[in-house]
Write an enzyme that holds these catalytic residues in place. Sequence first.
Site, PDB file in Angstrom:
ATOM      1  N   ASP A  58      16.730 -12.419 -35.219  1.00 20.36           N
ATOM      2  CA  ASP A  58      17.649 -13.551 -35.278  1.00 20.36           C
ATOM      3  C   ASP A  58      18.302 -13.710 -33.914  1.00 20.36           C
ATOM      4  OD1 ASP A  58      19.383 -11.423 -35.156  1.00 20.36           O
ATOM      5  OD2 ASP A  58      20.204 -11.686 -37.180  1.00 20.36           O
ATOM      6  N   ASP A  62      16.955  -7.089 -34.927  1.00 24.69           N
ATOM      7  CA  ASP A  62      16.668  -8.121 -35.929  1.00 24.69           C
ATOM      8  C   ASP A  62      16.049  -9.355 -35.267  1.00 24.69           C
ATOM      9  OD1 ASP A  62      17.747  -6.438 -37.782  1.00 24.69           O
ATOM     10  OD2 ASP A  62      19.709  -7.441 -37.859  1.00 24.69           O
ATOM     11  N   GLU A  71      19.036  -1.186 -33.183  1.00 24.94           N
ATOM     12  CA  GLU A  71      20.383  -1.723 -33.378  1.00 24.94           C
ATOM     13  C   GLU A  71      20.771  -1.627 -34.846  1.00 24.94           C
ATOM     14  OE1 GLU A  71      23.335  -4.331 -34.646  1.00 24.94           O
ATOM     15  OE2 GLU A  71      21.265  -5.012 -34.889  1.00 24.94           O
TER      16      GLU A  71
END
Length: 699
Positions: A551, A549, A476
């Site tokens: 997160d 990521d 991504e």
Amino acid sequence: MTTTAQRGTRPKAETRDYEARHLLVLEGLEAVRKRPAMYIGSTDTKGLMHCLWEIIDNSVDEALGGYGDTITVSLNRDGSISVADVARGMPVDTEPRTGLSGVEVIFTKLHAGGKFGSGSYNATGGLHGVGASVVNALSSRLDVEVDRNGATWATSFRRGVPGRFDGDGPDAPFTPEPGLRKVGRVAKGVTGTRQRYWPDRQIFLADARLSMTQLTARARQTAFLVPGLTLDIRDDRTPDGAHERFQFRGGISEFCEFLSSDPAVTDVLRIAGSDTFTETVPMLDDSGAMTATDVERTLDVDIALRWGTGYEPKVQSFVNIVATPKGGTHVSGFERGLVRAFAKGLDGTRILKASEEVVKEDILEGLTAVVTVRLPEPQFEGQTKEVLGTPPVARLVTKIVEKQLSDFLTSTKAAQRGQARSVMEKVVGAARTRVAARAHRENQRRKSALESSSLPAKLSDCRSSDVDRTELFIVEGDSALGTAKHARNSEFQALLPIRGKILNVQKASVGDMLKNAECASIIQVVGAGSGRTFDVDAARYGKVIFMADADSDGAHIRCLLTTLFFKYMQPLIEAGRVYTAVPPLHRFELTNPKKGQEKYIYTYSDAEYARKLAELTKKGISFKEPQRYKGLGEMDADQLAETTMDPKHRTLRRITVEEGEALEQAIATFEKLMGNEVAPRKEFIIEGAYALDADRIDA
């Protein structure tokens, strides 16, 4: 030049002795212990659970016959399993041919029982008379108590041998002893059977464990199939003693509602009927010879079905309440009846154009159905009973379904007419989507033939074509892609970038999914098709790895990607070939590392970070201010390679799903988290909010 063998010669045998004394004769239950997988499928958790099903199903067969309304199952702390019912109780009188009590015949003789047409049972799950005896053979200890004739009768078995234990547990002193013992008295009319057994760890694998999740799912399913039956399930292995109790009065209509997760297009429809067929079976005549005899059988069909706005079909089938996960003649008859009924229902309407055609897949889209049949002595494929093979069943089920569903689709009643039109419009819409999707694929193939490469230009492919080695990283973000290009090993690691969050395919149709550029690129690059046409052997890469990521946005992207693969490329997940990368969250840089000590130390969770911080501080090791990675793009290529992409150092999480009830739970979870229904997802989020540590929120 010399040779040691010439053309046409065979190696010299070690010995030519082959006499009757070389033959091994396995008596009684020895064959079961020698080849357990032949009777229970395997000696892992699946086989362990199969033994439990055999014992429970015997009690359920009693309930099906109208005897007993409660079954209690307990998983005990000492590793044993207890099953009790209040049915007729096993026979305790003497069986004339063997001279043994009925209990001993049931538990020690293969192919012995009351389910061979003796009149004790009409339609049962047990057929071969080996269930209880197989469990006994594979148990280090089995205790039986029977309430019958005003008394409690008892006996025990050690690996199939009847006798008496002096103490608790399978290791207690054992004395072989035939016959039953009268151990107490009960009120006249009180009947029932209590069984307790310890699976033999000489047979089952060390990591084989009884699953409370599978047990409760099976108990719930059985309670739906036998209305009014109560199943009480306890797990005393846990400190809190987990307890579940199941009883449903609504039968398979309530079961169908329970399985449905999407908004309804129709109410639950009930199709029920009965018919007879003639079956030729071998039977013993008066002289003891097997003679082919025509026997008239009665088939009872009971089906609950309901269409919803979703796309995936959910059909569960049962024969005499035994699940047939791989279908059989009853399911093929059901599907054929659906096709014929819709052909009649759509004939003469303006919903379907003359040039259009509806096929089985269109009708099954969004369908939830529970298909049950009952018949004496059904023909199953194997002792595990996963496929029904009785040929006439298909014809009779087709006739019953076609007649009653056609009546619904052509009904003139106001309430039914509206629902019938809605479901026919849904089916025709599915047919048009299927045609559009096929046209899209054909268009893509034509494009591929004209273009120099059929793969997306944004794919950074690897050089190797060895599927066992190759890896596809779905990355991504452009910043992470740039770093990943330098970090990867281009020999066997390919990169496919995606832009942000892909389409939530759980809410979208197949056509919408194929129109989405990111989803279409992923399916094209994997190269094995999608949906029912997916061929796992055609996949271009041995591993598919999601790299996002660490997160909340990254977690959402991984969830969306997992949904895509689970819905349209599920065999890849079942094969264990889909992973998520685990990038680090923090980095410690030591200021004066000693010889042999790493300069950089990475941690992958907040808990690990806290432990490492305390450890370094306690040891007096100096380090710079720890770095918190907010995204993959913050790492340089060497760091990304070392922590996330290099097979020698990285950590991957494999995404897996088991078969059976676990698969159904996975489907339900995806529908809850990603589906159209908002209320269950809101409830899930609210419940989870109370368990969330506010300090962990990255805001």
